[in-house]
Design a protein around this motif. Structure first.
Motif, PDB file in Angstrom:
ATOM      1  N   THR A 244     -10.819  11.086  -2.889  1.00  0.00           N
ATOM      2  CA  THR A 244      -9.842  10.374  -3.724  1.00  0.00           C
ATOM      3  C   THR A 244      -9.774   8.884  -3.408  1.00  0.00           C
ATOM      4  N   LEU A 245     -10.084   8.496  -2.163  1.00  0.00           N
ATOM      5  CA  LEU A 245      -9.979   7.089  -1.778  1.00  0.00           C
ATOM      6  C   LEU A 245     -11.265   6.306  -1.995  1.00  0.00           C
ATOM      7  N   GLY A 246     -12.382   7.025  -2.161  1.00  0.00           N
ATOM      8  CA  GLY A 246     -13.657   6.353  -2.356  1.00  0.00           C
ATOM      9  C   GLY A 246     -14.039   5.529  -1.135  1.00  0.00           C
ATOM     10  N   LYS A 247     -14.450   4.293  -1.347  1.00  0.00           N
ATOM     11  CA  LYS A 247     -14.883   3.419  -0.251  1.00  0.00           C
ATOM     12  C   LYS A 247     -13.741   2.571   0.312  1.00  0.00           C
ATOM     13  N   LEU A 248     -12.531   2.824  -0.127  1.00  0.00           N
ATOM     14  CA  LEU A 248     -11.380   2.069   0.343  1.00  0.00           C
ATOM     15  C   LEU A 248     -11.203   2.272   1.851  1.00  0.00           C
ATOM     16  N   PRO A 249     -11.048   1.192   2.631  1.00  0.00           N
ATOM     17  CA  PRO A 249     -10.825   1.350   4.071  1.00  0.00           C
ATOM     18  C   PRO A 249      -9.557   2.160   4.331  1.00  0.00           C
TER      19      PRO A 249
ATOM     20  N   LYS B   1       3.093  -1.337   1.046  1.00  0.00           N
ATOM     21  CA  LYS B   1       3.798  -0.535   0.045  1.00  0.00           C
ATOM     22  C   LYS B   1       3.856   0.898   0.574  1.00  0.00           C
ATOM     23  N   VAL B   2       5.059   1.412   0.809  1.00  0.00           N
ATOM     24  CA  VAL B   2       5.236   2.753   1.367  1.00  0.00           C
ATOM     25  C   VAL B   2       5.239   3.774   0.245  1.00  0.00           C
ATOM     26  N   VAL B   3       4.436   4.830   0.438  1.00  0.00           N
ATOM     27  CA  VAL B   3       4.383   5.953  -0.509  1.00  0.00           C
ATOM     28  C   VAL B   3       4.846   7.184   0.253  1.00  0.00           C
ATOM     29  N   ASP B   4       5.954   7.767  -0.168  1.00  0.00           N
ATOM     30  CA  ASP B   4       6.538   8.921   0.502  1.00  0.00           C
ATOM     31  C   ASP B   4       5.911  10.201  -0.037  1.00  0.00           C
ATOM     32  N   CYS B   5       5.212  10.924   0.816  1.00  0.00           N
ATOM     33  CA  CYS B   5       4.536  12.168   0.418  1.00  0.00           C
ATOM     34  C   CYS B   5       5.326  13.406   0.828  1.00  0.00           C
ATOM     35  N   ARG B   6       6.534  13.237   1.363  1.00  0.00           N
ATOM     36  CA  ARG B   6       7.272  14.370   1.934  1.00  0.00           C
ATOM     37  C   ARG B   6       7.671  15.427   0.917  1.00  0.00           C
ATOM     38  N   PHE B   7       7.881  15.052  -0.298  1.00  0.00           N
ATOM     39  CA  PHE B   7       8.483  15.983  -1.245  1.00  0.00           C
ATOM     40  C   PHE B   7       7.513  16.468  -2.306  1.00  0.00           C
ATOM     41  N   GLY B   8       6.268  16.581  -1.944  1.00  0.00           N
ATOM     42  CA  GLY B   8       5.273  17.094  -2.878  1.00  0.00           C
ATOM     43  C   GLY B   8       4.086  16.169  -2.972  1.00  0.00           C
ATOM     44  N   ARG B   9       3.146  16.618  -3.708  1.00  0.00           N
ATOM     45  CA  ARG B   9       1.898  15.859  -3.840  1.00  0.00           C
ATOM     46  C   ARG B   9       2.117  14.584  -4.646  1.00  0.00           C
ATOM     47  N   VAL B  10       1.356  13.591  -4.279  1.00  0.00           N
ATOM     48  CA  VAL B  10       1.399  12.331  -5.016  1.00  0.00           C
ATOM     49  C   VAL B  10       0.116  12.217  -5.826  1.00  0.00           C
ATOM     50  N   ARG B  11       0.170  11.458  -6.873  1.00  0.00           N
ATOM     51  CA  ARG B  11      -1.002  11.257  -7.734  1.00  0.00           C
ATOM     52  C   ARG B  11      -1.775  10.051  -7.212  1.00  0.00           C
ATOM     53  N   VAL B  12      -2.651  10.322  -6.263  1.00  0.00           N
ATOM     54  CA  VAL B  12      -3.363   9.261  -5.557  1.00  0.00           C
ATOM     55  C   VAL B  12      -4.155   8.360  -6.502  1.00  0.00           C
ATOM     56  N   PRO B  13      -4.980   8.892  -7.405  1.00  0.00           N
ATOM     57  CA  PRO B  13      -5.754   7.999  -8.281  1.00  0.00           C
ATOM     58  C   PRO B  13      -4.877   7.042  -9.089  1.00  0.00           C
ATOM     59  N   GLU B  14      -3.724   7.539  -9.584  1.00  0.00           N
ATOM     60  CA  GLU B  14      -2.834   6.683 -10.357  1.00  0.00           C
ATOM     61  C   GLU B  14      -2.205   5.589  -9.495  1.00  0.00           C
ATOM     62  N   LEU B  15      -1.842   5.945  -8.259  1.00  0.00           N
ATOM     63  CA  LEU B  15      -1.279   4.944  -7.345  1.00  0.00           C
ATOM     64  C   LEU B  15      -2.307   3.865  -7.012  1.00  0.00           C
ATOM     65  N   LEU B  16      -3.542   4.292  -6.761  1.00  0.00           N
ATOM     66  CA  LEU B  16      -4.596   3.323  -6.442  1.00  0.00           C
ATOM     67  C   LEU B  16      -4.854   2.399  -7.627  1.00  0.00           C
TER      68      LEU B  16
ATOM     69  N   PHE C  50      -2.701   1.608 -10.000  1.00  0.00           N
ATOM     70  CA  PHE C  50      -1.538   0.747 -10.215  1.00  0.00           C
ATOM     71  C   PHE C  50      -1.455  -0.367  -9.166  1.00  0.00           C
ATOM     72  N   TRP C  51      -1.560  -0.015  -7.869  1.00  0.00           N
ATOM     73  CA  TRP C  51      -1.369  -0.989  -6.796  1.00  0.00           C
ATOM     74  C   TRP C  51      -2.630  -1.779  -6.456  1.00  0.00           C
ATOM     75  N   LYS C  52      -3.790  -1.205  -6.698  1.00  0.00           N
ATOM     76  CA  LYS C  52      -5.065  -1.848  -6.368  1.00  0.00           C
ATOM     77  C   LYS C  52      -5.075  -2.375  -4.918  1.00  0.00           C
ATOM     78  N   PRO C  53      -4.864  -1.464  -3.957  1.00  0.00           N
ATOM     79  CA  PRO C  53      -4.786  -1.903  -2.559  1.00  0.00           C
ATOM     80  C   PRO C  53      -6.152  -2.272  -1.981  1.00  0.00           C
ATOM     81  N   GLU C  54      -6.112  -3.065  -0.924  1.00  0.00           N
ATOM     82  CA  GLU C  54      -7.332  -3.390  -0.176  1.00  0.00           C
ATOM     83  C   GLU C  54      -7.598  -2.371   0.916  1.00  0.00           C
ATOM     84  N   GLY C  55      -6.627  -1.510   1.214  1.00  0.00           N
ATOM     85  CA  GLY C  55      -6.784  -0.464   2.224  1.00  0.00           C
ATOM     86  C   GLY C  55      -5.577   0.452   2.234  1.00  0.00           C
ATOM     87  N   VAL C  56      -5.702   1.552   2.975  1.00  0.00           N
ATOM     88  CA  VAL C  56      -4.599   2.500   3.106  1.00  0.00           C
ATOM     89  C   VAL C  56      -4.425   2.890   4.567  1.00  0.00           C
ATOM     90  N   ILE C  57      -3.179   3.218   4.894  1.00  0.00           N
ATOM     91  CA  ILE C  57      -2.835   3.804   6.183  1.00  0.00           C
ATOM     92  C   ILE C  57      -2.147   5.115   5.858  1.00  0.00           C
TER      93      ILE C  57
END
Length: 117
Positions: A76-81, A38-53, A55-62
């Motif tokens: 903000t990411l906690g123990k998420l890989p 799932k691509v999250v575009d951060c180019r145009f301002g800050r994103v609400r990381v906690p809300e995205l996490l 909502f999506w409940k990812p197993e990791g982030v790149i």
């Protein structure tokens, strides 16, 4: 969606045509490993990381670091890989860091052009 597919959030802060090969390899790996990117575009301002996490409940982030990636850290990411592209080792806290040596790439390109006239 297949329940076995792992959801990975991919935060990008810029898009350049020269980055396309890296993105292509990432999507190839995602297909191979059964990930859903799932691509999250951060180019145009800050994103609400906690809300995205939440909502999506990812197993990791790149994270393709740059402007807009300031909030993508251990706090903000906690123990998420997490895997970070092109940023200083440890800058965002715990995670894996992948760095492309742009100066070395430029030097090799210049040397090649000089050698070939």
């Amino acid at each position: 969606m297949n329940a076995a597919r792992k959801r990975i959030l991919f935060f990008i802060s810029s898009y350049r045509e020269s980055d396309q090969h890296r993105y292509d390899r990432l999507y190839d790996a995602a297909r191979e490993f059964g990930w859903s990117i799932k691509v999250v575009d951060c180019r145009f301002g800050r994103v609400r990381v906690p809300e995205l996490l939440d909502f999506w409940k990812p197993e990791g982030v790149i994270v393709d670091c740059g402007s807009g990636a300031e909030d993508l850290n251990e706090k903000t990411l906690g123990k998420l890989p997490a895997v970070y592209f092109n940023t200083k080792q440890g800058l965002h806290g715990r995670g894996s860091y992948v760095y492309s040596d742009e100066a070395a790439i430029g030097s090799l390109a210049a040397r090649h052009l000089l050698e070939t006239g």
